[in-house]
Design a protein around this motif. Sequence first.
Motif, PDB file in Angstrom:
ATOM      1  N   ASP A  38      29.107 -35.030 -34.848  1.00  0.00           N
ATOM      2  CA  ASP A  38      28.451 -33.735 -34.990  1.00  0.00           C
ATOM      3  C   ASP A  38      28.510 -32.945 -33.677  1.00  0.00           C
ATOM      4  OD1 ASP A  38      27.847 -34.381 -37.568  1.00  0.00           O
ATOM      5  OD2 ASP A  38      25.868 -35.217 -37.052  1.00  0.00           O
ATOM      6  N   GLU A  39      28.452 -33.652 -32.581  1.00  0.00           N
ATOM      7  CA  GLU A  39      28.503 -33.013 -31.271  1.00  0.00           C
ATOM      8  C   GLU A  39      29.688 -33.567 -30.488  1.00  0.00           C
ATOM      9  OE1 GLU A  39      26.622 -30.614 -30.234  1.00  0.00           O
ATOM     10  OE2 GLU A  39      25.255 -30.625 -31.978  1.00  0.00           O
ATOM     11  N   PRO A  40      30.366 -32.713 -29.789  1.00  0.00           N
ATOM     12  CA  PRO A  40      31.489 -33.230 -28.976  1.00  0.00           C
ATOM     13  C   PRO A  40      30.957 -34.090 -27.830  1.00  0.00           C
ATOM     14  CG  PRO A  40      31.081 -30.923 -28.469  1.00  0.00           C
ATOM     15  CD  PRO A  40      30.207 -31.250 -29.640  1.00  0.00           C
ATOM     16  N   ARG A  41      31.729 -35.119 -27.528  1.00  0.00           N
ATOM     17  CA  ARG A  41      31.336 -35.979 -26.410  1.00  0.00           C
ATOM     18  C   ARG A  41      32.605 -36.486 -25.719  1.00  0.00           C
ATOM     19  NH1 ARG A  41      31.397 -41.429 -27.998  1.00  0.00           N
ATOM     20  NH2 ARG A  41      31.884 -41.715 -30.208  1.00  0.00           N
ATOM     21  N   ILE A  42      32.402 -36.991 -24.488  1.00  0.00           N
ATOM     22  CA  ILE A  42      33.531 -37.496 -23.699  1.00  0.00           C
ATOM     23  C   ILE A  42      33.033 -38.665 -22.871  1.00  0.00           C
ATOM     24  CG2 ILE A  42      33.074 -35.816 -21.859  1.00  0.00           C
ATOM     25  CD1 ILE A  42      36.051 -35.879 -21.228  1.00  0.00           C
ATOM     26  N   GLU A  43      33.819 -39.685 -22.825  1.00  0.00           N
ATOM     27  CA  GLU A  43      33.481 -40.866 -22.032  1.00  0.00           C
ATOM     28  C   GLU A  43      34.634 -41.129 -21.053  1.00  0.00           C
ATOM     29  OE1 GLU A  43      32.592 -44.164 -24.488  1.00  0.00           O
ATOM     30  OE2 GLU A  43      30.833 -43.214 -25.430  1.00  0.00           O
ATOM     31  N   ILE A  44      34.293 -41.212 -19.789  1.00  0.00           N
ATOM     32  CA  ILE A  44      35.271 -41.450 -18.728  1.00  0.00           C
ATOM     33  C   ILE A  44      34.894 -42.750 -18.045  1.00  0.00           C
ATOM     34  CG2 ILE A  44      36.288 -40.583 -16.580  1.00  0.00           C
ATOM     35  CD1 ILE A  44      36.986 -38.914 -18.983  1.00  0.00           C
ATOM     36  N   SER A  45      35.825 -43.695 -18.034  1.00  0.00           N
ATOM     37  CA  SER A  45      35.574 -44.966 -17.365  1.00  0.00           C
ATOM     38  C   SER A  45      35.607 -44.760 -15.857  1.00  0.00           C
ATOM     39  CB  SER A  45      36.624 -45.994 -17.785  1.00  0.00           C
ATOM     40  OG  SER A  45      37.911 -45.595 -17.312  1.00  0.00           O
ATOM     41  N   ALA A  46      35.074 -45.755 -15.160  1.00  0.00           N
ATOM     42  CA  ALA A  46      35.054 -45.687 -13.696  1.00  0.00           C
ATOM     43  C   ALA A  46      36.468 -45.674 -13.122  1.00  0.00           C
ATOM     44  CB  ALA A  46      34.263 -46.882 -13.142  1.00  0.00           C
ATOM     45  N   THR A  47      37.341 -46.455 -13.765  1.00  0.00           N
ATOM     46  CA  THR A  47      38.734 -46.498 -13.282  1.00  0.00           C
ATOM     47  C   THR A  47      39.395 -45.141 -13.457  1.00  0.00           C
ATOM     48  OG1 THR A  47      38.880 -48.849 -13.847  1.00  0.00           O
ATOM     49  CG2 THR A  47      40.962 -47.616 -13.540  1.00  0.00           C
ATOM     50  N   VAL A  60      33.877 -23.855 -28.378  1.00  0.00           N
ATOM     51  CA  VAL A  60      34.895 -24.037 -27.326  1.00  0.00           C
ATOM     52  C   VAL A  60      34.249 -24.725 -26.151  1.00  0.00           C
ATOM     53  CG1 VAL A  60      36.519 -22.913 -25.764  1.00  0.00           C
ATOM     54  CG2 VAL A  60      36.129 -21.970 -28.058  1.00  0.00           C
ATOM     55  N   CYS A  61      34.803 -25.854 -25.797  1.00  0.00           N
ATOM     56  CA  CYS A  61      34.361 -26.564 -24.595  1.00  0.00           C
ATOM     57  C   CYS A  61      35.110 -26.011 -23.376  1.00  0.00           C
ATOM     58  CB  CYS A  61      34.634 -28.065 -24.730  1.00  0.00           C
ATOM     59  SG  CYS A  61      33.667 -28.890 -26.010  1.00  0.00           S
ATOM     60  N   GLN A  62      34.452 -26.089 -22.206  1.00  0.00           N
ATOM     61  CA  GLN A  62      35.054 -25.622 -20.963  1.00  0.00           C
ATOM     62  C   GLN A  62      35.305 -26.807 -20.039  1.00  0.00           C
ATOM     63  OE1 GLN A  62      35.848 -22.321 -20.381  1.00  0.00           O
ATOM     64  NE2 GLN A  62      35.210 -22.018 -22.522  1.00  0.00           N
ATOM     65  N   VAL A  70      28.230 -26.355 -12.310  1.00  0.00           N
ATOM     66  CA  VAL A  70      27.624 -25.399 -13.235  1.00  0.00           C
ATOM     67  C   VAL A  70      27.317 -24.093 -12.517  1.00  0.00           C
ATOM     68  CG1 VAL A  70      25.610 -24.990 -14.728  1.00  0.00           C
ATOM     69  CG2 VAL A  70      26.699 -27.234 -14.673  1.00  0.00           C
ATOM     70  N   GLU A  71      27.065 -24.186 -11.220  1.00  0.00           N
ATOM     71  CA  GLU A  71      26.763 -22.985 -10.463  1.00  0.00           C
ATOM     72  C   GLU A  71      27.914 -21.977 -10.507  1.00  0.00           C
ATOM     73  OE1 GLU A  71      25.533 -23.871  -6.532  1.00  0.00           O
ATOM     74  OE2 GLU A  71      24.262 -25.554  -7.118  1.00  0.00           O
ATOM     75  N   LEU A  72      29.106 -22.448 -10.864  1.00  0.00           N
ATOM     76  CA  LEU A  72      30.242 -21.532 -10.952  1.00  0.00           C
ATOM     77  C   LEU A  72      30.246 -20.752 -12.247  1.00  0.00           C
ATOM     78  CD1 LEU A  72      33.095 -23.825  -9.591  1.00  0.00           C
ATOM     79  CD2 LEU A  72      31.805 -22.085  -8.364  1.00  0.00           C
ATOM     80  N   GLN A  73      29.376 -21.116 -13.193  1.00  0.00           N
ATOM     81  CA  GLN A  73      29.281 -20.395 -14.451  1.00  0.00           C
ATOM     82  C   GLN A  73      28.262 -19.272 -14.313  1.00  0.00           C
ATOM     83  OE1 GLN A  73      30.943 -20.795 -17.407  1.00  0.00           O
ATOM     84  NE2 GLN A  73      32.310 -22.147 -16.263  1.00  0.00           N
ATOM     85  N   PRO A  74      28.469 -18.063 -14.848  1.00  0.00           N
ATOM     86  CA  PRO A  74      29.688 -17.706 -15.616  1.00  0.00           C
ATOM     87  C   PRO A  74      30.803 -17.153 -14.727  1.00  0.00           C
ATOM     88  CG  PRO A  74      28.095 -15.943 -15.768  1.00  0.00           C
ATOM     89  CD  PRO A  74      27.483 -16.977 -14.865  1.00  0.00           C
ATOM     90  N   ARG A  75      30.903 -17.674 -13.524  1.00  0.00           N
ATOM     91  CA  ARG A  75      32.011 -17.297 -12.642  1.00  0.00           C
ATOM     92  C   ARG A  75      32.968 -18.455 -12.567  1.00  0.00           C
ATOM     93  NH1 ARG A  75      29.685 -16.126  -6.986  1.00  0.00           N
ATOM     94  NH2 ARG A  75      29.345 -18.295  -7.424  1.00  0.00           N
ATOM     95  N   LEU A  84      31.989 -29.014 -20.054  1.00  0.00           N
ATOM     96  CA  LEU A  84      30.824 -28.385 -20.659  1.00  0.00           C
ATOM     97  C   LEU A  84      31.032 -28.246 -22.155  1.00  0.00           C
ATOM     98  CD1 LEU A  84      30.191 -25.504 -18.097  1.00  0.00           C
ATOM     99  CD2 LEU A  84      29.020 -27.706 -18.219  1.00  0.00           C
ATOM    100  N   GLY A  85      29.928 -28.447 -22.901  1.00  0.00           N
ATOM    101  CA  GLY A  85      29.989 -28.291 -24.335  1.00  0.00           C
ATOM    102  C   GLY A  85      29.974 -26.831 -24.738  1.00  0.00           C
ATOM    103  N   PRO A  86      30.036 -26.575 -26.064  1.00  0.00           N
ATOM    104  CA  PRO A  86      30.076 -25.180 -26.538  1.00  0.00           C
ATOM    105  C   PRO A  86      28.852 -24.380 -26.110  1.00  0.00           C
ATOM    106  CG  PRO A  86      30.736 -26.695 -28.274  1.00  0.00           C
ATOM    107  CD  PRO A  86      30.223 -27.555 -27.166  1.00  0.00           C
ATOM    108  N   ALA A  87      27.724 -25.058 -25.970  1.00  0.00           N
ATOM    109  CA  ALA A  87      26.498 -24.361 -25.603  1.00  0.00           C
ATOM    110  C   ALA A  87      26.280 -24.352 -24.099  1.00  0.00           C
ATOM    111  CB  ALA A  87      25.298 -25.000 -26.296  1.00  0.00           C
ATOM    112  N   GLY A  88      27.251 -24.864 -23.336  1.00  0.00           N
ATOM    113  CA  GLY A  88      27.133 -24.897 -21.891  1.00  0.00           C
ATOM    114  C   GLY A  88      26.491 -26.141 -21.358  1.00  0.00           C
ATOM    115  N   GLU A  89      26.230 -27.127 -22.242  1.00  0.00           N
ATOM    116  CA  GLU A  89      25.629 -28.355 -21.781  1.00  0.00           C
ATOM    117  C   GLU A  89      26.674 -29.219 -21.065  1.00  0.00           C
ATOM    118  OE1 GLU A  89      27.184 -29.122 -25.980  1.00  0.00           O
ATOM    119  OE2 GLU A  89      26.338 -27.453 -24.783  1.00  0.00           O
ATOM    120  N   VAL A  90      26.199 -30.002 -20.136  1.00  0.00           N
ATOM    121  CA  VAL A  90      27.089 -30.865 -19.363  1.00  0.00           C
ATOM    122  C   VAL A  90      27.427 -32.090 -20.173  1.00  0.00           C
ATOM    123  CG1 VAL A  90      27.326 -32.255 -17.269  1.00  0.00           C
ATOM    124  CG2 VAL A  90      26.128 -30.062 -17.183  1.00  0.00           C
TER     125      VAL A  90
END
Length: 446
Positions: free
Chosen positions: A47-56, A127-129, A88-93, A74-80
């Motif tokens: 239902d929600e996009p997610r991403i998992e990045i291993s330590a390697t 749209v994810c960023q 995030v401080e670079l958004q919306p720049r 970032l997710g569609p709603a701007g969530e990390v």
Amino acid sequence: MLPLLLGLPLMGLALYKQVQYSAQMWLDDALEDVALTLAGQIDTRGDEPRIEISATMDRALRFDRQDDVFYLVLGPAGEVLQGDAGLVELQPRPATQPVGGAFYGDVKLRGRDLRLVQLGQDCGSGVCQVLVAETQHKRSALQSQIGGLVMLNGGGLAVLLALAGWLAVRQGITPLTDLSAELEHRDLHRLTPLSASLPRELVPLQAAFNRLFERLTSASEAQREFLADAAHQLRTPLTSLQTEIELAMLEPHDPRVEPLLERLRQSVQRSARLAQQLLSLARAEDRSVDADQLLDLRDIAMESGQDWAHRALPAGVDLGFELAEAPALGQAFLLRELLENLIHNAVSYAGPGARITVRSGNSVDGPWLEVEDNGPGIPPAERAAALQRFRRGSTAVGTGSGLGLAIAADIAKRHGGTLELLDAHAGSGLRARVSLPPLDPLPAPD
């Protein structure tokens, strides 16, 4: 060199900008590859996009030997979803990127200059960023390296072009320099055609000079022939006229006409002398005469002394000789004319009772002739002018034409020598010294 100095910096700047842009694009592509790798790890099956990045994988994405690498998803709603939340401080720049759109730019975060790439990735319901940024150490180093290489190669190219241009110009100018040196030694007495081998572009110039020399030669010969013919034609009737006047003075005549006859005789003598000098001048300027005969100036002085012996005594002049061997190369009759003019000049201007000494000798500088008198002389400031034609010194007496010293100077120059007007060795007077080039030593016998 001016176009080179103006063009090379502009070409170097253009090359620097082009290489810098290419290097920047290459580094940006590498940064975008990291962003694409992250975008490919987003899972949109739930239902929600997610991403998992291993330590390697995290270490692999952040690995860089020169710069620090940061990333944020970032997710569609701007969530990390993953990464460095500080980005995030670079958004919306810059502004949110659409799917497939990418932004490249230089940004500043907490006092650090970063290079950022941001792209949009389809996350199902939105749209994810994906943001990837890195510090700019290797970009600055690469920029300095490119600038240094461009300057080094540009400087080397400038030196090579300047050297090639200098060599080409020197090679092209050499014939002109040789031609200029050849023309520098030309005068009315040396008008032979130019025969130097010149480049094709200079052949018309050489031909034009040769045609000019031909015209000058013709004009000089015509002038010399006229001068010689006129002097020769005048000399015979003047001599006859002088003889007639002298005969008339011997015949019985009214004493009242004696002064008139004497003035006529003196005038005819001056005219005959002038005609003789003009003829001598024409001979001195005639370059067709061979001036390379071996002779001795002592013999020239002795012959002239014999001619002047019967003329000096009636004039009340003490004419003496101090002669030594003085072998030289020259034309005997021209050198006799030279000495004739010097002695005549001394007798005429030194005055009655004058003491005149003719000398000859040889030195390391070459053979020489001298005629010294004890007359009023010529002031040093006027001596150079006295060697010019029809110029007389301010202390000159009599009615001379001002040609004697000029003819002597021309004859000396004709023989490669010089005529100098110097002070007498003792007391007042003038010393005219003719110096000729030394003889070449004979080769030693085998």
